[in-house]
Structures are given as C-alpha cells and as structure tokens.
Scaffold this motif. Structure first.
Motif, PDB file in Angstrom:
ATOM      1  N   LYS A  77       0.819  -1.209   0.000  1.00 44.95           N
ATOM      2  CA  LYS A  77       0.000   0.000   0.000  1.00 44.95           C
ATOM      3  C   LYS A  77       0.856   1.263   0.000  1.00 44.95           C
ATOM      4  N   LEU A  78       0.340   2.295  -0.627  1.00 41.20           N
ATOM      5  CA  LEU A  78       0.938   3.612  -0.488  1.00 41.20           C
ATOM      6  C   LEU A  78       0.744   4.083   0.951  1.00 41.20           C
ATOM      7  N   ALA A  79       1.647   4.929   1.422  1.00 43.07           N
ATOM      8  CA  ALA A  79       1.586   5.365   2.818  1.00 43.07           C
ATOM      9  C   ALA A  79       0.240   6.002   3.150  1.00 43.07           C
ATOM     10  N   ARG A 292       1.659   7.534 -11.047  1.00 49.99           N
ATOM     11  CA  ARG A 292       3.069   7.155 -11.000  1.00 49.99           C
ATOM     12  C   ARG A 292       3.236   5.909 -10.133  1.00 49.99           C
ATOM     13  N   PRO A 293       3.525   4.745 -10.748  1.00 47.10           N
ATOM     14  CA  PRO A 293       3.777   3.546  -9.947  1.00 47.10           C
ATOM     15  C   PRO A 293       5.014   3.741  -9.075  1.00 47.10           C
ATOM     16  N   GLY A 294       4.913   3.267  -7.823  1.00 48.83           N
ATOM     17  CA  GLY A 294       6.058   3.404  -6.935  1.00 48.83           C
ATOM     18  C   GLY A 294       5.802   2.775  -5.583  1.00 48.83           C
ATOM     19  N   ALA A 295       6.864   2.641  -4.806  1.00 50.19           N
ATOM     20  CA  ALA A 295       6.787   2.033  -3.482  1.00 50.19           C
ATOM     21  C   ALA A 295       6.004   2.916  -2.525  1.00 50.19           C
ATOM     22  N   GLY A 296       5.435   2.296  -1.517  1.00 44.96           N
ATOM     23  CA  GLY A 296       4.561   3.008  -0.590  1.00 44.96           C
ATOM     24  C   GLY A 296       5.237   4.117   0.183  1.00 44.96           C
ATOM     25  N   ARG A 300       6.287  10.366  -3.908  1.00 46.81           N
ATOM     26  CA  ARG A 300       5.914  10.663  -5.294  1.00 46.81           C
ATOM     27  C   ARG A 300       4.989   9.607  -5.879  1.00 46.81           C
ATOM     28  N   SER A 301       4.864   8.457  -5.220  1.00 51.47           N
ATOM     29  CA  SER A 301       4.077   7.340  -5.754  1.00 51.47           C
ATOM     30  C   SER A 301       2.590   7.638  -5.673  1.00 51.47           C
ATOM     31  N   THR A 302       1.878   7.326  -6.742  1.00 56.39           N
ATOM     32  CA  THR A 302       0.418   7.458  -6.748  1.00 56.39           C
ATOM     33  C   THR A 302      -0.261   6.165  -7.189  1.00 56.39           C
ATOM     34  N   PRO A 347      -0.750   1.645 -15.109  1.00 57.24           N
ATOM     35  CA  PRO A 347      -2.204   1.827 -15.110  1.00 57.24           C
ATOM     36  C   PRO A 347      -2.696   1.735 -16.547  1.00 57.24           C
ATOM     37  N   THR A 348      -3.689   0.903 -16.774  1.00 59.77           N
ATOM     38  CA  THR A 348      -4.054   0.521 -18.138  1.00 59.77           C
ATOM     39  C   THR A 348      -5.521   0.794 -18.422  1.00 59.77           C
TER      40      THR A 348
END
Length: 460
Positions: A77-79, A292-296, A300-302, A347-348
């Motif tokens: 999960k994102l933070a 923006r895919p990224g670690a939790g 910057r991750s969304t 995201p597709t």
C-alpha cells in the motif's frame, strides 16, 4: 513446522515478515479454549462488553503507525492508503461498538393473554474469520468487532501473504481482552479447513474470491454452519449525462486505481454514452497518464505495486491475451520499469469492442480499466447486469428519470449515484449473485450473522 515468509512487493528480494504455519494438531485445543472464553464473555452486560472492547480499540489505535507500516511492507500500500485504511477501520469499528448498548431483540404481540412473547438474539459461539491480503486490517477488524459486540469469540485466519497487521491486532487483543477471546491461525487452506470442520466453530465468515468462497461454503455445509461470504466483483460505472464530466472522471480514476485496483469494489468497467465518447476517452487517458507507480514510502508514488507475484503475473497474462478484435489498449498495458524487480504494472485503459469479451465478466483485480460505449439506458443496464457478479456499481447522470431507471434496474448490493464506489462506515456491505451470500457486514445487518434468533415465551 512450515515456515511462512512474506516478501515486499515493491522489492521482492526483501523478506519483511516471518512466521510459522499453525500445526493442525494444535487447533482443537485452541478452539476449545476459545469456546470456554466465549461462554464467560457472553454473560457480560452490553455496558461491560462496550468498556472492554473500547479499551481494546484505544490500545489498537496507539499502534496505528505500526499497522500502517506492516501494510506498506507486506501488501504494498501507499503510505496514504495505509493510514487511511487504519483510520477507516477504527471509525467503522467504533460505530459498530455502539450496538453493544442498543436493543438486540423485541417484544412481540402475544396470542395469549398470560404469555409474554419475545424475539431475542443470542451469540452464535465461536466465529471463524478468514480474511484476504488486500485489506489487512480493515477486513479482520470488520469481523472481530461485531463478533465481540454480540458476545462471541473469534478465530482469525489472515492471508499468509500479508499477516502482519492481523498479528498486531492479535497481540493487542492478548493485552486487553479476556484470554482466548481472540485467537489467530496462520497458514493456508489446510489450516482453514481444519478449523471450519471443527465442532467448536459455530459460523464462518470469509472474504475473498468467489471460487474459494464456494469451497468454504461446501466445507461449512458439512457441519450445517452459518456462513457469510463477501466475494468478488466486476463493478461498472455508467457515465450517462453528468453535470460535471471532469468530476465524474476523477471519481472513476480514484475508484479504479486505488490500492492498484485490488479492491473487491474497485471500478473495472466504464460504460459511457456514445455521445460523450471522445471526452471520456481523452479525459480518462489524461488522468491515468499522471499516475506514478512506486513504493509506498515514496511520497511521489500514486499507484501501488500489485501485492503478490501471482497477481502480477495474472494481470500481465490478461493483458497479453487480449486480441485486437476484442479490445484495444489506449494507455499502459505492460509492467512498469523499476530498479528492484517490484510487481509494478502500468495503469491501463482498454477499449472493449466485443460485448462477450472476458474483461466484461471476469474479475482481474489490478490496475486495468475496461471502457465500453452504449446507445440507450436499457442497453447500459443490461450490460452492467450481464455478469455473474453483483457487488457494486456507480452511475453518473443528471436526469432524475435516468437515475431512477438505473436504481430500479441494476442488480448490485451497493449502488452509488454521482460518486465513486467507496462505501461508508455505517452502511451494509455485501453483494448479490456471485458476489456474496449471507447477511451483509457492517451496520445493523451484521447482527443477522453474528447472532441467532431465539423465540421466548414467558408465562405471567
């Protein structure tokens, strides 16, 4: 003992939790202790249970940051999403806690002048709760609190893919609740099935896939146990004639891509009226492109990673299996580049060309949104309902007659008008058709599962 290792989906080489599977041979003793604890707890007054459970929730809230951290590391999960899940879980739990002090039965009209007739609700006994990996604290707490509120004991079997949050819940329960009132089991189907078949389990509540839910129900049926199943969904949004299309598209993107689309109520289909085709396509593409895919832990991750290797491979396989005649990829469609081998997928958005395309009926559980177009209201209703599932749907429309048509025609347990598919903390949560069976969880309806009715005739 069989070891359980949990890996960080944003960095799969990193082990973030270790434990051992519960031995099958130890389960009978654990359940026997739970049954004895329940009998004592059931005799307490509603006020006494309220105080005990309230203290438990206060202590659990103090561990909020620890729980959120577990979800970031184990489930990806994102933070912000992790903190939001903890907060929502506690809000929902405290709303349910209030039912300790409410009426749990009713006096009925008596057919005889010297008899008082009552309909009372009694605790079921020991509840088995089997919970999934996508909401590691919300789903367990959604089952634990009503079980305790209505005087039951509960045995929690969290997913082996993200058990850390449930472990913290269990640790806090051991510190604040009567001994053995909450029990935890670790492992897979063998552990779950051993508990289901135990004579000490009175009822089974399960949240997960429809296929596994059928197996749970079949096992529970051997002991004629009550079941509550919260299962999959293929949730559609209809965009007809919203007053504010931009706002509608914002709702849709949030509902589709929160938790990387790994929500049973996530939007996975958009049906838009043909007259707004261009605006819907361009509006969705523009918004999805900003994710923006990224670690939790990365501010910057969304868009979170997919939670398991199996889920990542499933989403990739679904997209690669699409044929040009079935669907066209408008944006995304491949694994997202990253330095740690994480389970990130772009995201597709896919425009679906064939009504019978599997994307319209099969739950994918990932950051994949299908888009279709229709000509009239009745066509839209029929296409929304043409799926085995019936969990949630959303409608964006300004015409009252159109809204009424959708309200009366759509076959889902939850229907949202002019907003996304995020449920409230006090509303029934449950689906129709292959999306669930038994009483809805959350709200007053929870009493239908966590208690049983007893008809009492009292002579005067």
């Amino acid at each position: 003992m069989i070891a359980i290792n949990v890996y960080n989906p944003a960095k799969p080489s990193e082990v973030v939790w270790t434990g051992n599977e519960t031995g099958i041979e130890t389960i009978p003793t654990m359940l026997s202790k739970a049954k004895a604890a329940q009998k004592s707890f059931a005799h307490l007054s509603g006020r006494q249970r309220y105080t005990i459970i309230s203290n438990f929730l206060d202590a659990l809230e103090k561990r909020s940051s620890d729980i959120a951290e577990r979800m970031i590391l184990e489930q990806g999960k994102l933070a912000g999403e992790a903190a939001g899940e903890v907060a929502k879980s506690l809000t929902e739990a405290r709303w349910m806690l209030g039912r300790c002090l409410e009426q749990v039965g009713e006096v009925m009209a008596s057919m005889r002048p010297d008899v008082k007739a009552m309909k009372l609700r009694r605790p079921r006994g020991v509840i088995l709760a089997i919970t999934p990996w996508n909401f590691p604290i919300l789903t367990p707490l959604r089952k634990v609190i009503p079980a305790l509120v209505f005087g039951n004991a509960i045995v929690l079997k969290p997913s082996s893919d993200a058990p850390g949050a449930a472990t913290i819940l269990y640790d806090v329960a051991c510190e604040t609740l009567p001994a053995h009132l909450v029990t935890i089991l670790y492992g897979g189907s063998k552990v779950a099935n051993a508990a289901i078949l135990s004579e000490d389990i009175a009822a089974v509540t399960f949240t997960g896939s429809t296929d596994v839910g059928k197996l749970v129900m079949a096992s529970a049926a051997q002991g004629l146990k009550e079941v509550s199943l919260e299962l999959g969904g293929k949730n559609a949004v209809i965009v007809h004639d919203p007053e504010n299309l931009d706002a509608a598209l914002e709702h849709i993107v949030r509902s589709a891509f929160a938790n990387a689309g790994q929500r049973c109520t996530a939007v996975s289909r958009v049906l838009a009226h043909e007259k707004i085709r261009h605006d819907v396509i361009e509006g969705l593409k523009r918004r999805i492109a900003t994710l923006r895919p990224g670690a939790g832990h990365d501010a910057r991750s969304t868009l979170a990673p997919l939670s398991t290797k199996g889920q990542f491979e499933k989403v990739a396989s679904v997209v690669s299996d699409l044929q040009p005649a079935q669907a066209s990829i408008l944006i995304g469609g491949k694994p997202a580049k990253n330095d740690n081998g994480g389970y990130f997928f772009e995201p597709t958005l896919v425009e679906v060309h064939e009504k019978d395309c599997f994307l319209n009926t099969e739950e994918v559980f990932g950051p994949l949104l299908g888009l279709e177009f229709y000509q009239d209201v009745q066509e839209a209703i029929e296409r929304v309902n043409d799926t085995p599932y019936g969990l949630s749907a959303s409608v964006f429309a300004s015409s009252l007659s159109v809204v009424r048509a959708f309200e009366e025609g759509i076959e889902t347990g939850m229907l949202h008008i002019n907003h996304g598919t995020f449920p409230d903390e006090n509303m029934p949560f449950g689906g129709w058709k292959a999306s669930g069976i038994g009483a809805a969880s959350v709200g007053a309806e929870a009493a239908q599962f966590f208690t049983r009715v007893q008809a009492v005739y009292e002579g005067l």
